[in-house]
Each structure stands twice: as structure tokens, then as C-alpha cells.
Design an enzyme around this catalytic site. Structure first.
Site, PDB file in Angstrom:
ATOM      1  N   GLY A 218       0.792  -1.228   0.000  1.00  0.00           N
ATOM      2  CA  GLY A 218       0.000   0.000   0.000  1.00  0.00           C
ATOM      3  C   GLY A 218       0.829   1.286   0.000  1.00  0.00           C
TER       4      GLY A 218
ATOM      5  N   ARG B 207      -0.076 -18.779  -5.478  1.00  0.00           N
ATOM      6  CA  ARG B 207       0.222 -19.713  -4.373  1.00  0.00           C
ATOM      7  C   ARG B 207      -1.071 -20.041  -3.633  1.00  0.00           C
ATOM      8  NH1 ARG B 207      -0.940 -16.166  -0.384  1.00  0.00           N
ATOM      9  NH2 ARG B 207      -0.380 -14.001  -0.740  1.00  0.00           N
TER      10      ARG B 207
ATOM     11  N   VAL C 107      -3.817 -18.009   2.766  1.00  0.00           N
ATOM     12  CA  VAL C 107      -4.148 -18.269   4.172  1.00  0.00           C
ATOM     13  C   VAL C 107      -5.611 -18.716   4.292  1.00  0.00           C
ATOM     14  CG1 VAL C 107      -4.345 -17.208   6.469  1.00  0.00           C
ATOM     15  CG2 VAL C 107      -2.498 -16.499   4.932  1.00  0.00           C
TER      16      VAL C 107
HETATM   17  P1  ADP Z   1      -0.030  -3.169  -2.822  1.00  0.00           P
HETATM   18  O1  ADP Z   1       0.692  -4.127  -3.723  1.00  0.00           O
HETATM   19  O2  ADP Z   1       0.772  -1.952  -2.496  1.00  0.00           O
HETATM   20  O3  ADP Z   1      -0.633  -3.825  -1.614  1.00  0.00           O
HETATM   21  P2  ADP Z   1      -2.581  -3.212  -4.291  1.00  0.00           P
HETATM   22  O4  ADP Z   1      -2.714  -2.789  -5.694  1.00  0.00           O
HETATM   23  O5  ADP Z   1      -2.696  -4.662  -3.989  1.00  0.00           O
HETATM   24  O6  ADP Z   1      -1.221  -2.594  -3.707  1.00  0.00           O
HETATM   25  O7  ADP Z   1      -3.636  -2.426  -3.447  1.00  0.00           O
HETATM   26  C1  ADP Z   1      -3.652  -2.461  -2.037  1.00  0.00           C
HETATM   27  C2  ADP Z   1      -4.987  -2.020  -1.535  1.00  0.00           C
HETATM   28  O8  ADP Z   1      -5.243  -0.650  -1.914  1.00  0.00           O
HETATM   29  C3  ADP Z   1      -6.169  -2.797  -2.100  1.00  0.00           C
HETATM   30  O9  ADP Z   1      -6.416  -3.983  -1.365  1.00  0.00           O
HETATM   31  C4  ADP Z   1      -7.280  -1.789  -1.940  1.00  0.00           C
HETATM   32  O10 ADP Z   1      -7.691  -1.762  -0.590  1.00  0.00           O
HETATM   33  C5  ADP Z   1      -6.604  -0.471  -2.247  1.00  0.00           C
HETATM   34  N1  ADP Z   1      -6.719  -0.127  -3.689  1.00  0.00           N
HETATM   35  C6  ADP Z   1      -5.903  -0.517  -4.698  1.00  0.00           C
HETATM   36  N2  ADP Z   1      -6.316  -0.021  -5.892  1.00  0.00           N
HETATM   37  C7  ADP Z   1      -7.425   0.704  -5.633  1.00  0.00           C
HETATM   38  C8  ADP Z   1      -8.341   1.474  -6.440  1.00  0.00           C
HETATM   39  N3  ADP Z   1      -8.169   1.601  -7.754  1.00  0.00           N
HETATM   40  N4  ADP Z   1      -9.371   2.091  -5.817  1.00  0.00           N
HETATM   41  C9  ADP Z   1      -9.549   1.981  -4.476  1.00  0.00           C
HETATM   42  N5  ADP Z   1      -8.732   1.282  -3.660  1.00  0.00           N
HETATM   43  C10 ADP Z   1      -7.686   0.640  -4.208  1.00  0.00           C
END
Ligand code: ADP
Length: 450
Positions: free
Chosen positions: A165, A291, A294
Site C-alpha cells: 500500500g 500460491r 491463508v
Molecule cells: P499493494 O501491492 O501496495 O498492496 P494493491 O494494488 O494490492 O497494492 O492495493 C492495495 C490495496 O489498496 C487494495 O487492497 C485496496 O484496498 C486499495 N486499492 C488498490 N487499488 C485501488 C483502487 N483503484 N481504488 C480503491 N482502492 C484501491
């Protein structure tokens, strides 16, 4: 079939894999750090090898030591569990080069899905719906503004090299965009040494819904429905359920077949999870985990399928044990992640478990590697067990969950059990009415207690 599987993990997941191997008549090798000499996975394995001191980088992430353990014991396959080396393409390559089977996808698929921009491009190419946004990194502020206007505000600026995040900034309006770009770039630069950013439409109140898939590596793939993992704190899942309270059987079938088709085109091998944000009836791909997850037991509870058996079968070249038409969904399941943490501050609480009693009865499963008298070492993540409860429908499942939460005893350390006792009585939770921000609001006292 394999003769001997080395389990390159610890805790509840090492035990989970060990149980599947025993059922299939495969010998098991546990590896462990010096902090885990008394761990349950070490006690129950047929053989064990100490691979180093407590810090993960010197033991559970130490590839040469794990390889040496394979050689010494003659293991012909490695199950990586989740976390640690489970999504490490280099590890998969190295095992391959030493004729040891990695129980997972190809190194190439791990690499593709591990790169955020590449994963999104691949998903789009395979027909999986993605969040509208820039195709790859945005070079200039002018380009960013043009794309943001096309997709509409609010938008999210994300670091290409992102993770956890970090490097994410929301721009509500055009006026916010330059600052959002500048802060995301500088955060990304200092956190990842790469200041490339891209843009996505910002979804305001999505749910997190993920689809479980399985491929045989030869062009056949099935889906096992979805899990709703919207209850999160700091992007960490806390409570997961299957099915999602938000989907109809038709929606499940539709997204499931889109994903299974995509995996067929990819000739994907093994277990995978496609994570989506879901808002107003639309799915938006965020990432793929190559993978076991959990939260896989909730899927097992509603399909009756053992996902680790299936992983081992596929890795051994035996293909999937069933076809899509043979997958039957029945009932409802909820998993609570029990962490050794203060239930209010979430500060880790390692130490000795003085009393331990687990609930039982119909529809109750505990996946844990702890026992009375066990000392939780301070070196690893704080998950000490998972309580998985199922019922014929969601109402019965909640009823049973309430009963098991009353029965379970873990003394001597702080755990997140009191949080679940609160959640199971909350009106929003009972209705299944929550999004990815719900838990944070609840913990901040902003959600009406029910
Ligand atoms: P990271 O790899 O940094 O964890 P992610 O792309 O998996 O990033 O996103 C992490 C979290 O951020 C998601 O689970 C969601 O809660 C929020 N998020 C990501 N993209 C969006 C989006 N386009 N709009 C709203 N929330 C988002």
C-alpha cells in the site's frame, strides 16, 4: 507421485501441508530455525533439518540451506506454503535446476504476476476486467491529467514498484493531481528506488472479492468460487468468508468462468487467486497470487475439496481430480484469523500459552500449530491459528461461530479473539453489509456498534 516432500515453511501452514502429505502416503521433511526446535511441524514430520538461526532471512528464506536439506534427505519436491519463498521465481528456477519439483506454478508465471504493471496487462489481455487507468507508467503531469480526465475523478496514483500500500495517493479533483503525483513519486523513489507511477480510477467503497482457480499446466483450469475478504485492517485480511454475501450464483458463475478461461489460455499450473475490487456490480482486477492463500479453508469447506491434495496432484503431473461440472458449492464458511496481538492496539504479543482449549463439533475446524505450554517466538508473523466454521447457510454459520468463540480459550498471551466476539454480534456484519473500509471505521469508533 512424490516419495518425500520438504515443507519450506513453519506454523499452521507447515502443519496443513504435512497433513495432506500424510494422507497421500508421502514422507515429510520439516525445516526449521533454531527458534522453532519445539514447533509442532517439526514434531510431526518424519524428518527435520535445522536450517539456521531465528531471523527468516537466515533460515526460512535461506535458499542454499533449503536446497542442502533437500539433498541430505532426498526430498523430490518442495511445498513452499504461503509467504516466505512461495512467490520467489528464483527459488522455483533453482529447484528446477536441481531436479526437485516446486509445488506451484512455473517461474515465468510467478514473475509475470509479481510485476504489478505486467500482471495488469496480462489480465487485460486474457479478458479479465481491470481497473480503468493508464496503460503502464505515466511520464508527465500532462499525460496524467489527460488520462485522469478520460477515466474521471477521483483517481488513485500508484507506484509501479509498489507493495504494502505504499506510494499510493488519491486525487479527488484535478486540483489535487499535481500534489498527488509529486508525493507518490517521491514516496515510491525512497521506498523502492523507482519513482515510476501509474493511474487508476479510485473506487470509493469496494469489497475485496477473490476467485480461487486451479490449472493443470496443460490448458485445463477450473474455478472454485470466490471468497469475500473485505474485512481488513491496514490491508491485512482479518475475516474471510465464502460465498461472498454480495454475489448471486449467476455473478459467481460469470466471474468464475472468465477467470478459469483466462487460466486455460495461460496454461496456468497449480493454485492461484485472482483478487478483485468489486463495486456496483463490477469486478476490477488488482492482483494475482500464485500460491495457496491463508484463507483457502473457507473454499474447502464449501466445495469439500482438499486444495493441498490438488496442488500435489497437479505438481506430480496427475492433473486435476475433477472437472468444472463436478464442482459443487454447498453452505457457507467463515474464517477468523487469530493473531497473537492486542485486540485494540494490534501490538504483537509473543509469549507462552498457559491454557489452550479448542472448540469442536459439527462444522468446526481449527488450523493451528500451537499447543498448551508452547511459546510463541517473537520473530515471525503473529498468526497463531485460524478458526473456520461452516453451516448450511450464513445464518447457521454465524450462530455456530458465536458458540465456538465462546468456547475457545487461549490464555497467557493477548489475542484478537475479543475482536471477533464483537464482530459476530454486529448488525452490519450479520447483514453482510461491509466494504474494505468498514473495519478501519469500526476500530476508529466511527461505525455504530450493533
Ligand atoms: P499493494 O501491492 O501496495 O498492496 P494493491 O494494488 O494490492 O497494492 O492495493 C492495495 C490495496 O489498496 C487494495 O487492497 C485496496 O484496498 C486499495 N486499492 C488498490 N487499488 C485501488 C483502487 N483503484 N481504488 C480503491 N482502492 C484501491
Amino acid at each position: 507421485m512424490f516419495k518425500k516432500v520438504l515443507i519450506a515453511n513453519r506454523g499452521e501452514i507447515a502443519l496443513r501441508v504435512l497433513r495432506a502429505c500424510k494422507e497421500l502416503g508421502i514422507s515429510t521433511v520439516a525445516v526449521h530455525s533454531t527458534a522453532d526446535n519445539a514447533a509442532m511441524h517439526v514434531r510431526l514430520a518424519d524428518e527435520s533439518v535445522c536450517i539456521g538461526p531465528p531471523p527468516s532471512r537466515d533460515s526460512y528464506l535461506n535458499i542454499p540451506q533449503i536446497l542442502a536439506a533437500c539433498e541430505i534427505t532426498g526430498a523430490d519436491a518442495v511445498h513452499p506454503g504461503y509467504g516466505f519463498l512461495s512467490e520467489n521465481a528464483r527459488f522455483a528456477d533453482i529447484l528446477d535446476a536441481h531436479n526437485v519439483t516446486f509445488i506451484g506454478p512455473t517461474a515465468q508465471h510467478i514473475r509475470t504476476m509479481g510485476d504489478k504493471i505486467e500482471a495488469k496487462r496480462t489480465a487485460k489481455r486474457l479478458g479479465i476486467p481491470v481497473v480503468p487507468g493508464s496503460d503502464g507508467a505515466v511520464e508527465t503531469d500532462t499525460d496524467a491529467l489527460r488520462i485522469a480526465r478520460e477515466i474521471g475523478f477521483p483517481v488513485l496514483v500508484k507506484a509501479s514498484a509498489g507493495g504494502g500500500g505504499r506510494g499510493m495517493k488519491v486525487a479527488q479533483t484535478e486540483a489535487d493531481l499535481p500534489l498527488a503525483l509529486a508525493t507518490a513519486r517521491s514516496e515510491a523513489g525512497s521506498a523502492f528506488g523507482d519513482d515510476a507511477v501509474y493511474i487508476e480510477k479510485y473506487l470509493e467503497k469496494p469489497r475485496h472479492i477473490e476467485v480461487q482457480v486451479f490449472g493443470d499446466g496443460a490448458g485445463e483450469a477450473i474455478h472454485l468460487g470466490e471468497r469475500d475478504c473485505s474485512l481488513q485492517r491496514r490491508h491485512q485480511k482479518v475475516w474471510e468468508e465464502a460465498n461472498s454475501p454480495a454475489l448471486t450464483p449467476e455473478q459467481r458463475e460469470k466471474i468464475g468462468s472468465i477467470v478459469a478461461n483466462a487460466m486455460r489460455k495461460l496454461s496456468y499450473r497449480g493454485a492461484g487467486t485472482i483478487e478483485f475490487l468489486y463495486e456496483n456490480g463490477e469486478f476490477y482486477f488488482i492482483e494475482m497470487n500464485t500460491r495457496l492463500q491463508v484463507e483457502h479453508p473457507v473454499t474447502e469447506a464449501i466445495t469439500g475439496l482438499d486444495l493441498v491434495h490438488e496442488q500435489i496432484r497437479v505438481a506430480a503431473g496427475l492433473g486435476l481430480s475433477l472437472k468444472q461440472s463436478e464442482v459443487k458449492f454447498s453452505g457457507h464458511a467463515i474464517e477468523c484469523r487469530i493473531n497473537a496481538e492486542d485486540p485494540r492496539t494490534f501490538a504483537p504479543s509473543p509469549g507462552k500459552i498457559t491454557h489452550y482449549h479448542t472448540p469442536g463439533g459439527l462444522g468446526v475446524r481449527i488450523d493451528s500449530a500451537v499447543y498448551q505450554g508452547y511459546s510463541i517466538p517473537p520473530f515471525y508473523d503473529s498468526l497463531i491459528g485460524k478458526l473456520i466454521v461452516s453451516g448450511r447457510d450464513r445464518a447457521e454459520c454465524l450462530m455456530r461461530l458465536r458458540r465456538t468463540l465462546d468456547e475457545i480459550v487461549v490464555d497467557g498471551i493477548k489475542t484478537t479473539l475479543p475482536l471477533f466476539r464483537d464482530l459476530v454480534g454486529n448488525d452490519d456484519i450479520i447483514r453482510g453489509d461491509y466494504d474494505i473500509h468498514w473495519l478501519e471505521h469500526y476500530l476508529a469508533g466511527e461505525t455504530a456498534a450493533g
